[in-house]
Design a protein around this motif. Sequence first.
Motif, PDB file in Angstrom:
ATOM      1  N   SER A  46       0.847  -1.193   0.000  1.00 29.10           N
ATOM      2  CA  SER A  46       0.000   0.000   0.000  1.00 29.10           C
ATOM      3  C   SER A  46       0.882   1.242   0.000  1.00 29.10           C
ATOM      4  O   SER A  46       2.117   1.159   0.025  1.00 29.10           O
ATOM      5  N   PHE A  47       0.247   2.432  -0.010  1.00 24.33           N
ATOM      6  CA  PHE A  47       1.029   3.662   0.106  1.00 24.33           C
ATOM      7  C   PHE A  47       1.849   3.640   1.394  1.00 24.33           C
ATOM      8  O   PHE A  47       3.037   3.985   1.395  1.00 24.33           O
ATOM      9  N   ILE A  48       1.218   3.235   2.507  1.00 25.82           N
ATOM     10  CA  ILE A  48       1.941   3.174   3.770  1.00 25.82           C
ATOM     11  C   ILE A  48       3.097   2.193   3.668  1.00 25.82           C
ATOM     12  O   ILE A  48       4.232   2.485   4.084  1.00 25.82           O
ATOM     13  N   GLY A  49       2.829   1.008   3.101  1.00 24.45           N
ATOM     14  CA  GLY A  49       3.879   0.008   2.981  1.00 24.45           C
ATOM     15  C   GLY A  49       5.057   0.487   2.154  1.00 24.45           C
ATOM     16  O   GLY A  49       6.223   0.288   2.523  1.00 24.45           O
ATOM     17  N   LEU A  50       4.764   1.163   1.033  1.00 26.46           N
ATOM     18  CA  LEU A  50       5.839   1.639   0.168  1.00 26.46           C
ATOM     19  C   LEU A  50       6.599   2.797   0.813  1.00 26.46           C
ATOM     20  O   LEU A  50       7.829   2.904   0.679  1.00 26.46           O
ATOM     21  N   GLU A  51       5.883   3.681   1.512  1.00 29.19           N
ATOM     22  CA  GLU A  51       6.576   4.771   2.209  1.00 29.19           C
ATOM     23  C   GLU A  51       7.452   4.234   3.325  1.00 29.19           C
ATOM     24  O   GLU A  51       8.567   4.722   3.551  1.00 29.19           O
ATOM     25  N   VAL A  52       6.955   3.227   4.038  1.00 27.69           N
ATOM     26  CA  VAL A  52       7.776   2.591   5.071  1.00 27.69           C
ATOM     27  C   VAL A  52       9.011   1.968   4.455  1.00 27.69           C
ATOM     28  O   VAL A  52      10.130   2.106   4.986  1.00 27.69           O
ATOM     29  N   ALA A  53       8.856   1.277   3.344  1.00 25.48           N
ATOM     30  CA  ALA A  53      10.001   0.656   2.673  1.00 25.48           C
ATOM     31  C   ALA A  53      11.045   1.706   2.310  1.00 25.48           C
ATOM     32  O   ALA A  53      12.250   1.514   2.528  1.00 25.48           O
ATOM     33  N   ALA A  54      10.598   2.840   1.757  1.00 25.62           N
ATOM     34  CA  ALA A  54      11.530   3.902   1.382  1.00 25.62           C
ATOM     35  C   ALA A  54      12.241   4.469   2.605  1.00 25.62           C
ATOM     36  O   ALA A  54      13.453   4.711   2.572  1.00 25.62           O
ATOM     37  N   SER A  55      11.508   4.672   3.690  1.00 27.37           N
ATOM     38  CA  SER A  55      12.112   5.232   4.902  1.00 27.37           C
ATOM     39  C   SER A  55      13.122   4.270   5.513  1.00 27.37           C
ATOM     40  O   SER A  55      14.188   4.683   5.991  1.00 27.37           O
ATOM     41  N   LEU A  56      12.817   2.972   5.507  1.00 27.62           N
ATOM     42  CA  LEU A  56      13.752   1.992   6.058  1.00 27.62           C
ATOM     43  C   LEU A  56      14.998   1.873   5.190  1.00 27.62           C
ATOM     44  O   LEU A  56      16.109   1.685   5.702  1.00 27.62           O
ATOM     45  N   ARG A  57      14.849   2.009   3.879  1.00 30.72           N
ATOM     46  CA  ARG A  57      16.031   1.986   3.005  1.00 30.72           C
ATOM     47  C   ARG A  57      16.911   3.206   3.263  1.00 30.72           C
ATOM     48  O   ARG A  57      18.140   3.121   3.174  1.00 30.72           O
ATOM     49  N   THR A  58      16.284   4.327   3.614  1.00 31.24           N
ATOM     50  CA  THR A  58      17.063   5.514   3.963  1.00 31.24           C
ATOM     51  C   THR A  58      17.958   5.236   5.163  1.00 31.24           C
ATOM     52  O   THR A  58      19.049   5.802   5.288  1.00 31.24           O
ATOM     53  N   ARG A  59      17.510   4.329   6.023  1.00 32.92           N
ATOM     54  CA  ARG A  59      18.306   3.926   7.193  1.00 32.92           C
ATOM     55  C   ARG A  59      19.248   2.761   6.870  1.00 32.92           C
ATOM     56  O   ARG A  59      19.841   2.160   7.770  1.00 32.92           O
TER      57      ARG A  59
END
Length: 540
Positions: free
Chosen positions: A292-305
């Motif tokens: 979902s949008f939340i899932g994809l945004e979470v994925a992007a944020s975790l990759r930033t880390r």
Amino acid sequence: MSDEKSALSGPDLTQAIGLSTIPDGGMLLGHAQGEPVLLARRGDEVFAIGAICTHYGAPLEQGLLVGDTVRCPWHHACFDLHTGEALRAPAFDPVSRWRVEVVRDAAPRFMPVDEPVGAVFVRERLERWEPQPQPPSTELPESVIIVGGGAAGNAAAEALRHEGYTGSLMMLSADETLPCDRPNLSKGYLAGAASDASNILRSVEFYKEHDIDLRLGARVVAIDTATRRVQLADGSHHSYDALLLATGAEPVHLDIPGADLPHVHYLRTLTDSRALVEKALVAKRAVVLGASFIGLEVAASLRTRNIDVHVVGTETTLMEKVLGPQVGDYLRKVHEDHGVTFHLGMTAKAIDEESVTLESGERLSADLVVIGIGVRPAISLAEDAGLALDRGVAVNEYLETNAPSVFAAGDIARWPDQLTGERIRVEHWVVAERQGRVAAHNILGCRERFEYIPFFWTEQYDFSLAYVGHAEKWDDAEIVGSLQARNCTIIYRRDGRELAKAFVHRDLDGLRAEMEFEQRIAAREAPLSVANLYSTVSGG
């Protein structure tokens, strides 16, 4: 020179600026007294306001003048040129104002002699404009209770006080933390770009100063619309004259073995996000269940880390039903270019301390699991109270339910949309905030229709997309421009009629589309009839 002053752009507006340099309907960015200032001209009037949106700091000179207002290019807040007031969420605080003096028959020294004469000077900063409460058209309620401390509830509480309501105002929030900036939980906050303090919408002192009785961890278990009382889980009761139900949505929980393990997280509240951030500080491998949008945004944020991320989704193309296959394929490539691995057309069947097992039998190593498979409206209170339901809480164009003096707003509300002629329910932050404001106005007897155009945005890495309108079902998605160049508009139609548009790095076009949709509503001969609103919905 300070960093603030060195960052200032444009001319010093305290000096003479040629009137002709600001076309009618145009804006000019400059500075005055060490602050960025925006000049805007409407006919013979020139206004000077703060140049930075009070929501996320967007440059207002890149926005759009509509009447005597300026709209923010990023998230479509709106400010009054006369007063500086924030007229539309997601902004709530006003921009500053300066007095403007227009000297006719005068010209700056640098202007050619054949230019039309007239000079503009920005003078002293003006005090904050305070609204003057108007005499109520109806008798005001002595007490208002807001159930919910999210976007709609918080916006309603602020609007009630802003409009001069002085009666008892209680906000009952089941959350343990102050109302927060929920969209940022999966974006900048999770990525580490936004601080914990910056994610809180208002301080404890704000609620005290405005006499808003905010109660955290206060779970309402029953509403009696006959006696106009609410009951809390602790057994206490509170009476109301008007009630706003703004309970929002709840994450859909995954019912598989291991879904309740300590390293498995959902993301809805600030408490959820804090726990997720704490785990992300030490995690090495994450699995996100849900694209979902939340899932994809979470994925992007975790990759930033710099966390290894795998995303599991039941769909075969990302966001196909919402954005279309071409946008979905492009989003997948964006994530894959940042190191995300996708497992689409898949579901998880078990979680253990070290991995997630898919239905295919494949095991994905994980010391962090985030579940984002969707949300559902929290309507159990409304159902038990006998309110009319329609895949949400049914409301009319004034956000009234079928119970006297009971309103609903936000993720739970299904309302008659004037643009599509259909009843819709959306789970967008900006919509919830705007509905909260409108509900507050109507609690005070204003009879204001909710006619705002739905709007949301997503940010994933350096990719951003804004969406205007609502196309729950569409049969054509036309891309105008270049998706690969991240400069395009996607138009969603059904039976040849435009229902929504998405914009990739075209902020100004998004504002224009919002205005065009508003004009379409204004051109209707009459508002959508809601005379039979409750005849086709269940409950009650």
